[in-house]
Design a protein around this motif. Structure first.
Motif, mmCIF file in Angstrom:
data_model
loop_
_atom_site.group_PDB
_atom_site.id
_atom_site.type_symbol
_atom_site.label_atom_id
_atom_site.label_comp_id
_atom_site.label_asym_id
_atom_site.label_seq_id
_atom_site.Cartn_x
_atom_site.Cartn_y
_atom_site.Cartn_z
ATOM 1 N N PRO A 20 0.798 -1.236 0.000
ATOM 2 C CA PRO A 20 0.000 0.000 0.000
ATOM 3 C C PRO A 20 0.826 1.278 0.000
ATOM 4 C CG PRO A 20 0.041 -0.965 2.197
ATOM 5 C CD PRO A 20 0.706 -1.958 1.291
ATOM 6 N N ASN A 21 2.151 1.166 0.157
ATOM 7 C CA ASN A 21 3.008 2.356 0.225
ATOM 8 C C ASN A 21 3.682 2.697 -1.097
ATOM 9 O OD1 ASN A 21 2.614 2.719 3.093
ATOM 10 N ND2 ASN A 21 3.961 0.948 3.398
ATOM 11 N N ASN A 26 -0.237 4.766 -3.853
ATOM 12 C CA ASN A 26 -0.633 5.172 -2.506
ATOM 13 C C ASN A 26 -1.265 6.558 -2.466
ATOM 14 O OD1 ASN A 26 1.818 6.415 -3.167
ATOM 15 N ND2 ASN A 26 2.486 6.534 -1.043
ATOM 16 N N VAL A 27 -0.934 7.405 -3.437
ATOM 17 C CA VAL A 27 -1.426 8.792 -3.428
ATOM 18 C C VAL A 27 -2.934 8.843 -3.653
ATOM 19 C CG1 VAL A 27 -1.238 11.061 -4.521
ATOM 20 C CG2 VAL A 27 0.810 9.636 -4.238
ATOM 21 N N PHE A 28 -3.429 7.958 -4.508
ATOM 22 C CA PHE A 28 -4.842 8.017 -4.900
ATOM 23 C C PHE A 28 -5.644 6.803 -4.411
ATOM 24 C CE2 PHE A 28 -2.201 10.049 -8.187
ATOM 25 C CZ PHE A 28 -2.623 11.358 -8.014
ATOM 26 N N ASN A 74 12.183 2.945 -6.574
ATOM 27 C CA ASN A 74 13.232 1.922 -6.625
ATOM 28 C C ASN A 74 13.369 1.121 -5.339
ATOM 29 O OD1 ASN A 74 13.981 2.296 -9.241
ATOM 30 N ND2 ASN A 74 15.501 3.862 -8.797
ATOM 31 N N LYS A 75 13.027 1.708 -4.203
ATOM 32 C CA LYS A 75 13.212 0.965 -2.953
ATOM 33 C C LYS A 75 12.266 -0.226 -2.855
ATOM 34 C CE LYS A 75 10.215 4.008 -0.173
ATOM 35 N NZ LYS A 75 10.140 4.832 1.052
ATOM 36 N N TYR A 76 11.284 -0.284 -3.782
ATOM 37 C CA TYR A 76 10.366 -1.414 -3.785
ATOM 38 C C TYR A 76 10.670 -2.369 -4.941
ATOM 39 C CZ TYR A 76 7.765 1.254 -0.354
ATOM 40 O OH TYR A 76 7.400 1.953 0.778
ATOM 41 N N GLY A 77 11.902 -2.326 -5.462
ATOM 42 C CA GLY A 77 12.271 -3.263 -6.510
ATOM 43 C C GLY A 77 12.463 -2.582 -7.845
#
Length: 274
Positions: A20-21, A26-28, A74-77
């Motif tokens: 969800p982040n 996550n913004v919308f 990028n921190k999520y892959g």
């Protein structure tokens, strides 16, 4: 001239992802409504982190408009989530003056960010960059290489450089911003403006809004603008979407939280003005 709608509507992606982040999902994520219908001038209002700048960039990427920026998570892959989200969005183009659907956006259409304006102001302080920027702008508008060589050595360019250097010394950042937007905006195109009022005084914000009203009415331009300036919203002949609401609903400018804050503040100090 009748105002033209180049971009009629935009539909935000309704897809979800496991985390969800992840930006920009996550913004919308909490939006109950995802469809925006645009007018000749449309305002995207919202407080910080409401997604108004993100939405403009998503539109610019989906439509491949000059000035678009790539964003990453990028921190999520390695998955390009921003590009993925933009690809899942949908849109419809408007109609021309004869009622026929537009096949594509005008090539002059552009996404102009507040940092673009501030960067241009800084460039004006550097003479060589100023020269290069002046030539580049003519190339961008279609001038051929032979013509640009003639331009570089012309009295016209020398006079223009002197004028711009004089303007930099004479005018404030706000006044320079107004001039730069005049230079950027051409007729018959769609413009996405991200907080164009940055560095402008309230009076100049009003002047800018009046300019945009005229450009929409007489130059055949359509504007989608992110702002939370009450002076802009109160002057522009625009429909306003409140990105702080889950319904993504159209709202009167006098009902918006930021505007009400100004109103309440001056009401509390009313006697000091009497």
């Amino acid at each position: 001239m009748q105002s033209i709608i180049y971009l009629s509507s935009f539909l935000l992606s309704g897809e979800t992802v496991g985390n969800p982040n992840i930006y920009p999902y996550n913004v919308f994520a909490d939006k109950e409504e995802r469809l925006l219908i645009f007018g000749p001038i449309t305002i995207l209002y919202g407080n910080n982190a409401s997604g108004k700048s993100t939405l403009l960039n998503i539109i610019a990427n989906k439509l491949q408009i000059e000035g678009k920026e790539y964003a990453t998570s990028n921190k999520y892959g390695i998955t390009p989530y921003f590009t993925k989200f933009a690809s899942e969005c949908g849109y419809t183009l408007g109609e021309d003056e004869d009622g026929r659907q537009i096949g594509r956006l005008p090539g002059r259409s552009r996404y102009i960010k507040s940092e673009d304006i501030l960067y241009e102001i800084k460039k004006i302080q550097q003479e060589q960059i100023l020269n290069d920027g002046y030539v580049y702008e003519h190339i961008r508008r279609g001038m051929h290489k032979e013509q640009t060589e003639q331009l570089k050595n012309s009295d016209r360019m020398k006079q223009q450089m002197e004028y711009l250097k004089f303007a930099q010394e004479k005018y404030s950042n706000g006044e320079t911003t107004l001039q730069l937007l005049d230079d950027y905006v051409e007729s018959d195109a769609l413009y996405l403006l991200d907080e164009p009022e940055v560095s402008l005084s309230p009076s100049n914000q009003t002047l800018l809004a009046e300019k945009i009203n005229k450009m929409s009415r007489f130059m055949g331009c359509q504007f989608i603008i992110s702002t939370h300036s009450p002076f802009m919203m109160g002057t522009l002949n625009a429909k306003i979407y409140n990105l702080d609401s889950k319904e993504l609903k159209e709202t009167k400018w006098t009902e918006l939280e930021n505007v009400r804050y100004f109103y309440d503040f001056f009401e509390r100090h009313k006697k000091e003005f009497e």
